[in-house]
Design an enzyme around this catalytic site. Structure first.
Site, PDB file in Angstrom:
ATOM      1  N   GLU A 189       3.468  -6.917   8.830  1.00 38.83           N
ATOM      2  CA  GLU A 189       3.506  -5.451   8.888  1.00 38.83           C
ATOM      3  C   GLU A 189       4.327  -4.849   7.757  1.00 38.83           C
ATOM      4  O   GLU A 189       4.379  -3.642   7.592  1.00 38.83           O
ATOM      5  CB  GLU A 189       4.058  -4.986  10.241  1.00 38.83           C
ATOM      6  CG  GLU A 189       3.099  -5.222  11.394  1.00 38.83           C
ATOM      7  CD  GLU A 189       1.716  -4.653  11.129  1.00 38.83           C
ATOM      8  OE1 GLU A 189       1.595  -3.455  10.844  1.00 38.83           O
ATOM      9  OE2 GLU A 189       0.746  -5.440  11.210  1.00 38.83           O
ATOM     10  N   PRO A 197       0.827  -1.216   0.000  1.00 43.68           N
ATOM     11  CA  PRO A 197       0.000   0.000   0.000  1.00 43.68           C
ATOM     12  C   PRO A 197       0.864   1.271   0.000  1.00 43.68           C
ATOM     13  O   PRO A 197       0.358   2.359  -0.257  1.00 43.68           O
ATOM     14  CB  PRO A 197      -0.818  -0.128   1.294  1.00 43.68           C
ATOM     15  CG  PRO A 197      -0.129  -1.147   2.126  1.00 43.68           C
ATOM     16  CD  PRO A 197       0.634  -2.027   1.195  1.00 43.68           C
ATOM     17  N   ASP A 204     -10.750   0.751 -24.184  1.00 45.10           N
ATOM     18  CA  ASP A 204     -11.396   0.649 -22.886  1.00 45.10           C
ATOM     19  C   ASP A 204     -11.332   1.955 -22.105  1.00 45.10           C
ATOM     20  O   ASP A 204     -10.568   2.849 -22.425  1.00 45.10           O
ATOM     21  CB  ASP A 204     -10.725  -0.452 -22.064  1.00 45.10           C
ATOM     22  CG  ASP A 204     -11.576  -1.704 -22.078  1.00 45.10           C
ATOM     23  OD1 ASP A 204     -12.748  -1.595 -22.465  1.00 45.10           O
ATOM     24  OD2 ASP A 204     -11.068  -2.773 -21.713  1.00 45.10           O
ATOM     25  N   ARG A 249      -4.315  -8.478 -20.096  1.00 39.38           N
ATOM     26  CA  ARG A 249      -5.221  -8.010 -21.152  1.00 39.38           C
ATOM     27  C   ARG A 249      -4.458  -7.424 -22.336  1.00 39.38           C
ATOM     28  O   ARG A 249      -4.952  -7.400 -23.450  1.00 39.38           O
ATOM     29  CB  ARG A 249      -6.204  -6.970 -20.609  1.00 39.38           C
ATOM     30  CG  ARG A 249      -7.218  -7.552 -19.641  1.00 39.38           C
ATOM     31  CD  ARG A 249      -8.210  -6.506 -19.166  1.00 39.38           C
ATOM     32  NE  ARG A 249      -9.067  -6.042 -20.233  1.00 39.38           N
ATOM     33  CZ  ARG A 249      -8.987  -4.851 -20.805  1.00 39.38           C
ATOM     34  NH1 ARG A 249      -8.081  -3.991 -20.419  1.00 39.38           N
ATOM     35  NH2 ARG A 249      -9.806  -4.536 -21.775  1.00 39.38           N
TER      36      ARG A 249
END
Ligand code: ADE
Length: 243
Positions: free
Chosen positions: A115, A88, A168, A153
């Protein structure tokens, strides 16, 4: 295109690459997936992969030695490779990054757990750190699946219709226009008249309008006027006054 997934939860990946478009891509050899268990590279009898954080604090941190050995086991100078850690704390994934990654021969994806991962691994043994969104998952495994799906893709042969991939949402900074299928009336809710009109010129224009309208409503920050046609810019200007 080949993806190596480095993880302490290899079982996580038993399903996703067996079904659907990705399953087909793997079956046909367009996409190759190799899951590597980081624990196999631990050298103590307990196969330890984590330890307490220096300086104290909550949770455990993934140790550098097993991870770096795992990365080195798949490194190959003859291939155009990218080592990516899913975290993150990485840069936010978007369609431009996805497209760029599809140019590599092999992507080595490191999934974080606990962590975090010892910073030396991220700084000295990874080329890129990627987050799939501003929320925290229990680990990088789900994020790795998202990355592989999006990059695959762009691999020739994976999506039958190239136009689908190129046009797209996001490639030109506009969300896709909405779609309807039969029946023409569902629970009293009709399909917009224009789509039943057979007037292809009108349909095309209406779809551009819908595409711009929903982008202005939901994701105005992704619009890139420099990528739009004159016709689209004209529609955009008209609709902007409404929002
Ligand atoms: N690991 C935990 N949360 C994540 C996120 N949002 N993106 C990538 N990896 C993660």
């Amino acid at each position: 295109m080949k993806f190596y997934i480095l993880t302490i939860l290899p079982g996580y990946f038993e399903g996703p690459f067996k079904v659907g478009i990705l399953g087909k891509a793997v079956e046909r050899g367009h996409v190759k997936i190799e899951v590597i268990n980081i624990r196999d590279f631990a050298d103590d009898p307990h196969k330890t992969v984590d330890d307490l954080p220096y300086g104290g604090g909550e949770g455990m941190v993934l140790k550098p030695e097993p991870i770096v050995r795992a990365i080195e086991s798949v490194k190959n100078k003859d291939k155009k490779q990218r080592v990516i850690a899913m975290t993150p704390a990485g840069r936010l994934l978007n369609q431009k990054i996805v497209r760029e990654l599809s140019e590599f021969d092999e992507i080595i994806i490191l999934c974080g757990r606990y962590e975090g991962i010892d910073e030396r691994v991220l700084e000295h043994f990874c080329d890129d750190l990627i987050s799939i969104g501003d929320y925290v998952l229990t680990g990088g495994e789900a994020a790795a699946i998202v990355l592989i799906d999006a990059v695959s893709r762009f691999v020739p042969g994976v999506v039958g219709n190239r136009k689908c991939v190129e046009e797209d949402s996001f490639s030109r900074g506009l969300l896709d226009y909405p779609q309807w299928t039969r029946p023409a009336v569902f629970r009293g809710i009709p399909v917009p008249d224009v789509l039943l009109s057979g007037n292809h010129k009108e349909i095309r224009k209406w779809r551009i309008m819908k595409s711009i309208e929903r982008t202005l409503k939901r994701r105005p920050e992704i619009i890139r006027e420099e990528l739009l046609t004159d016709e689209e810019i004209e529609i955009l200007k008209k609709l902007k006054d409404k929002f």
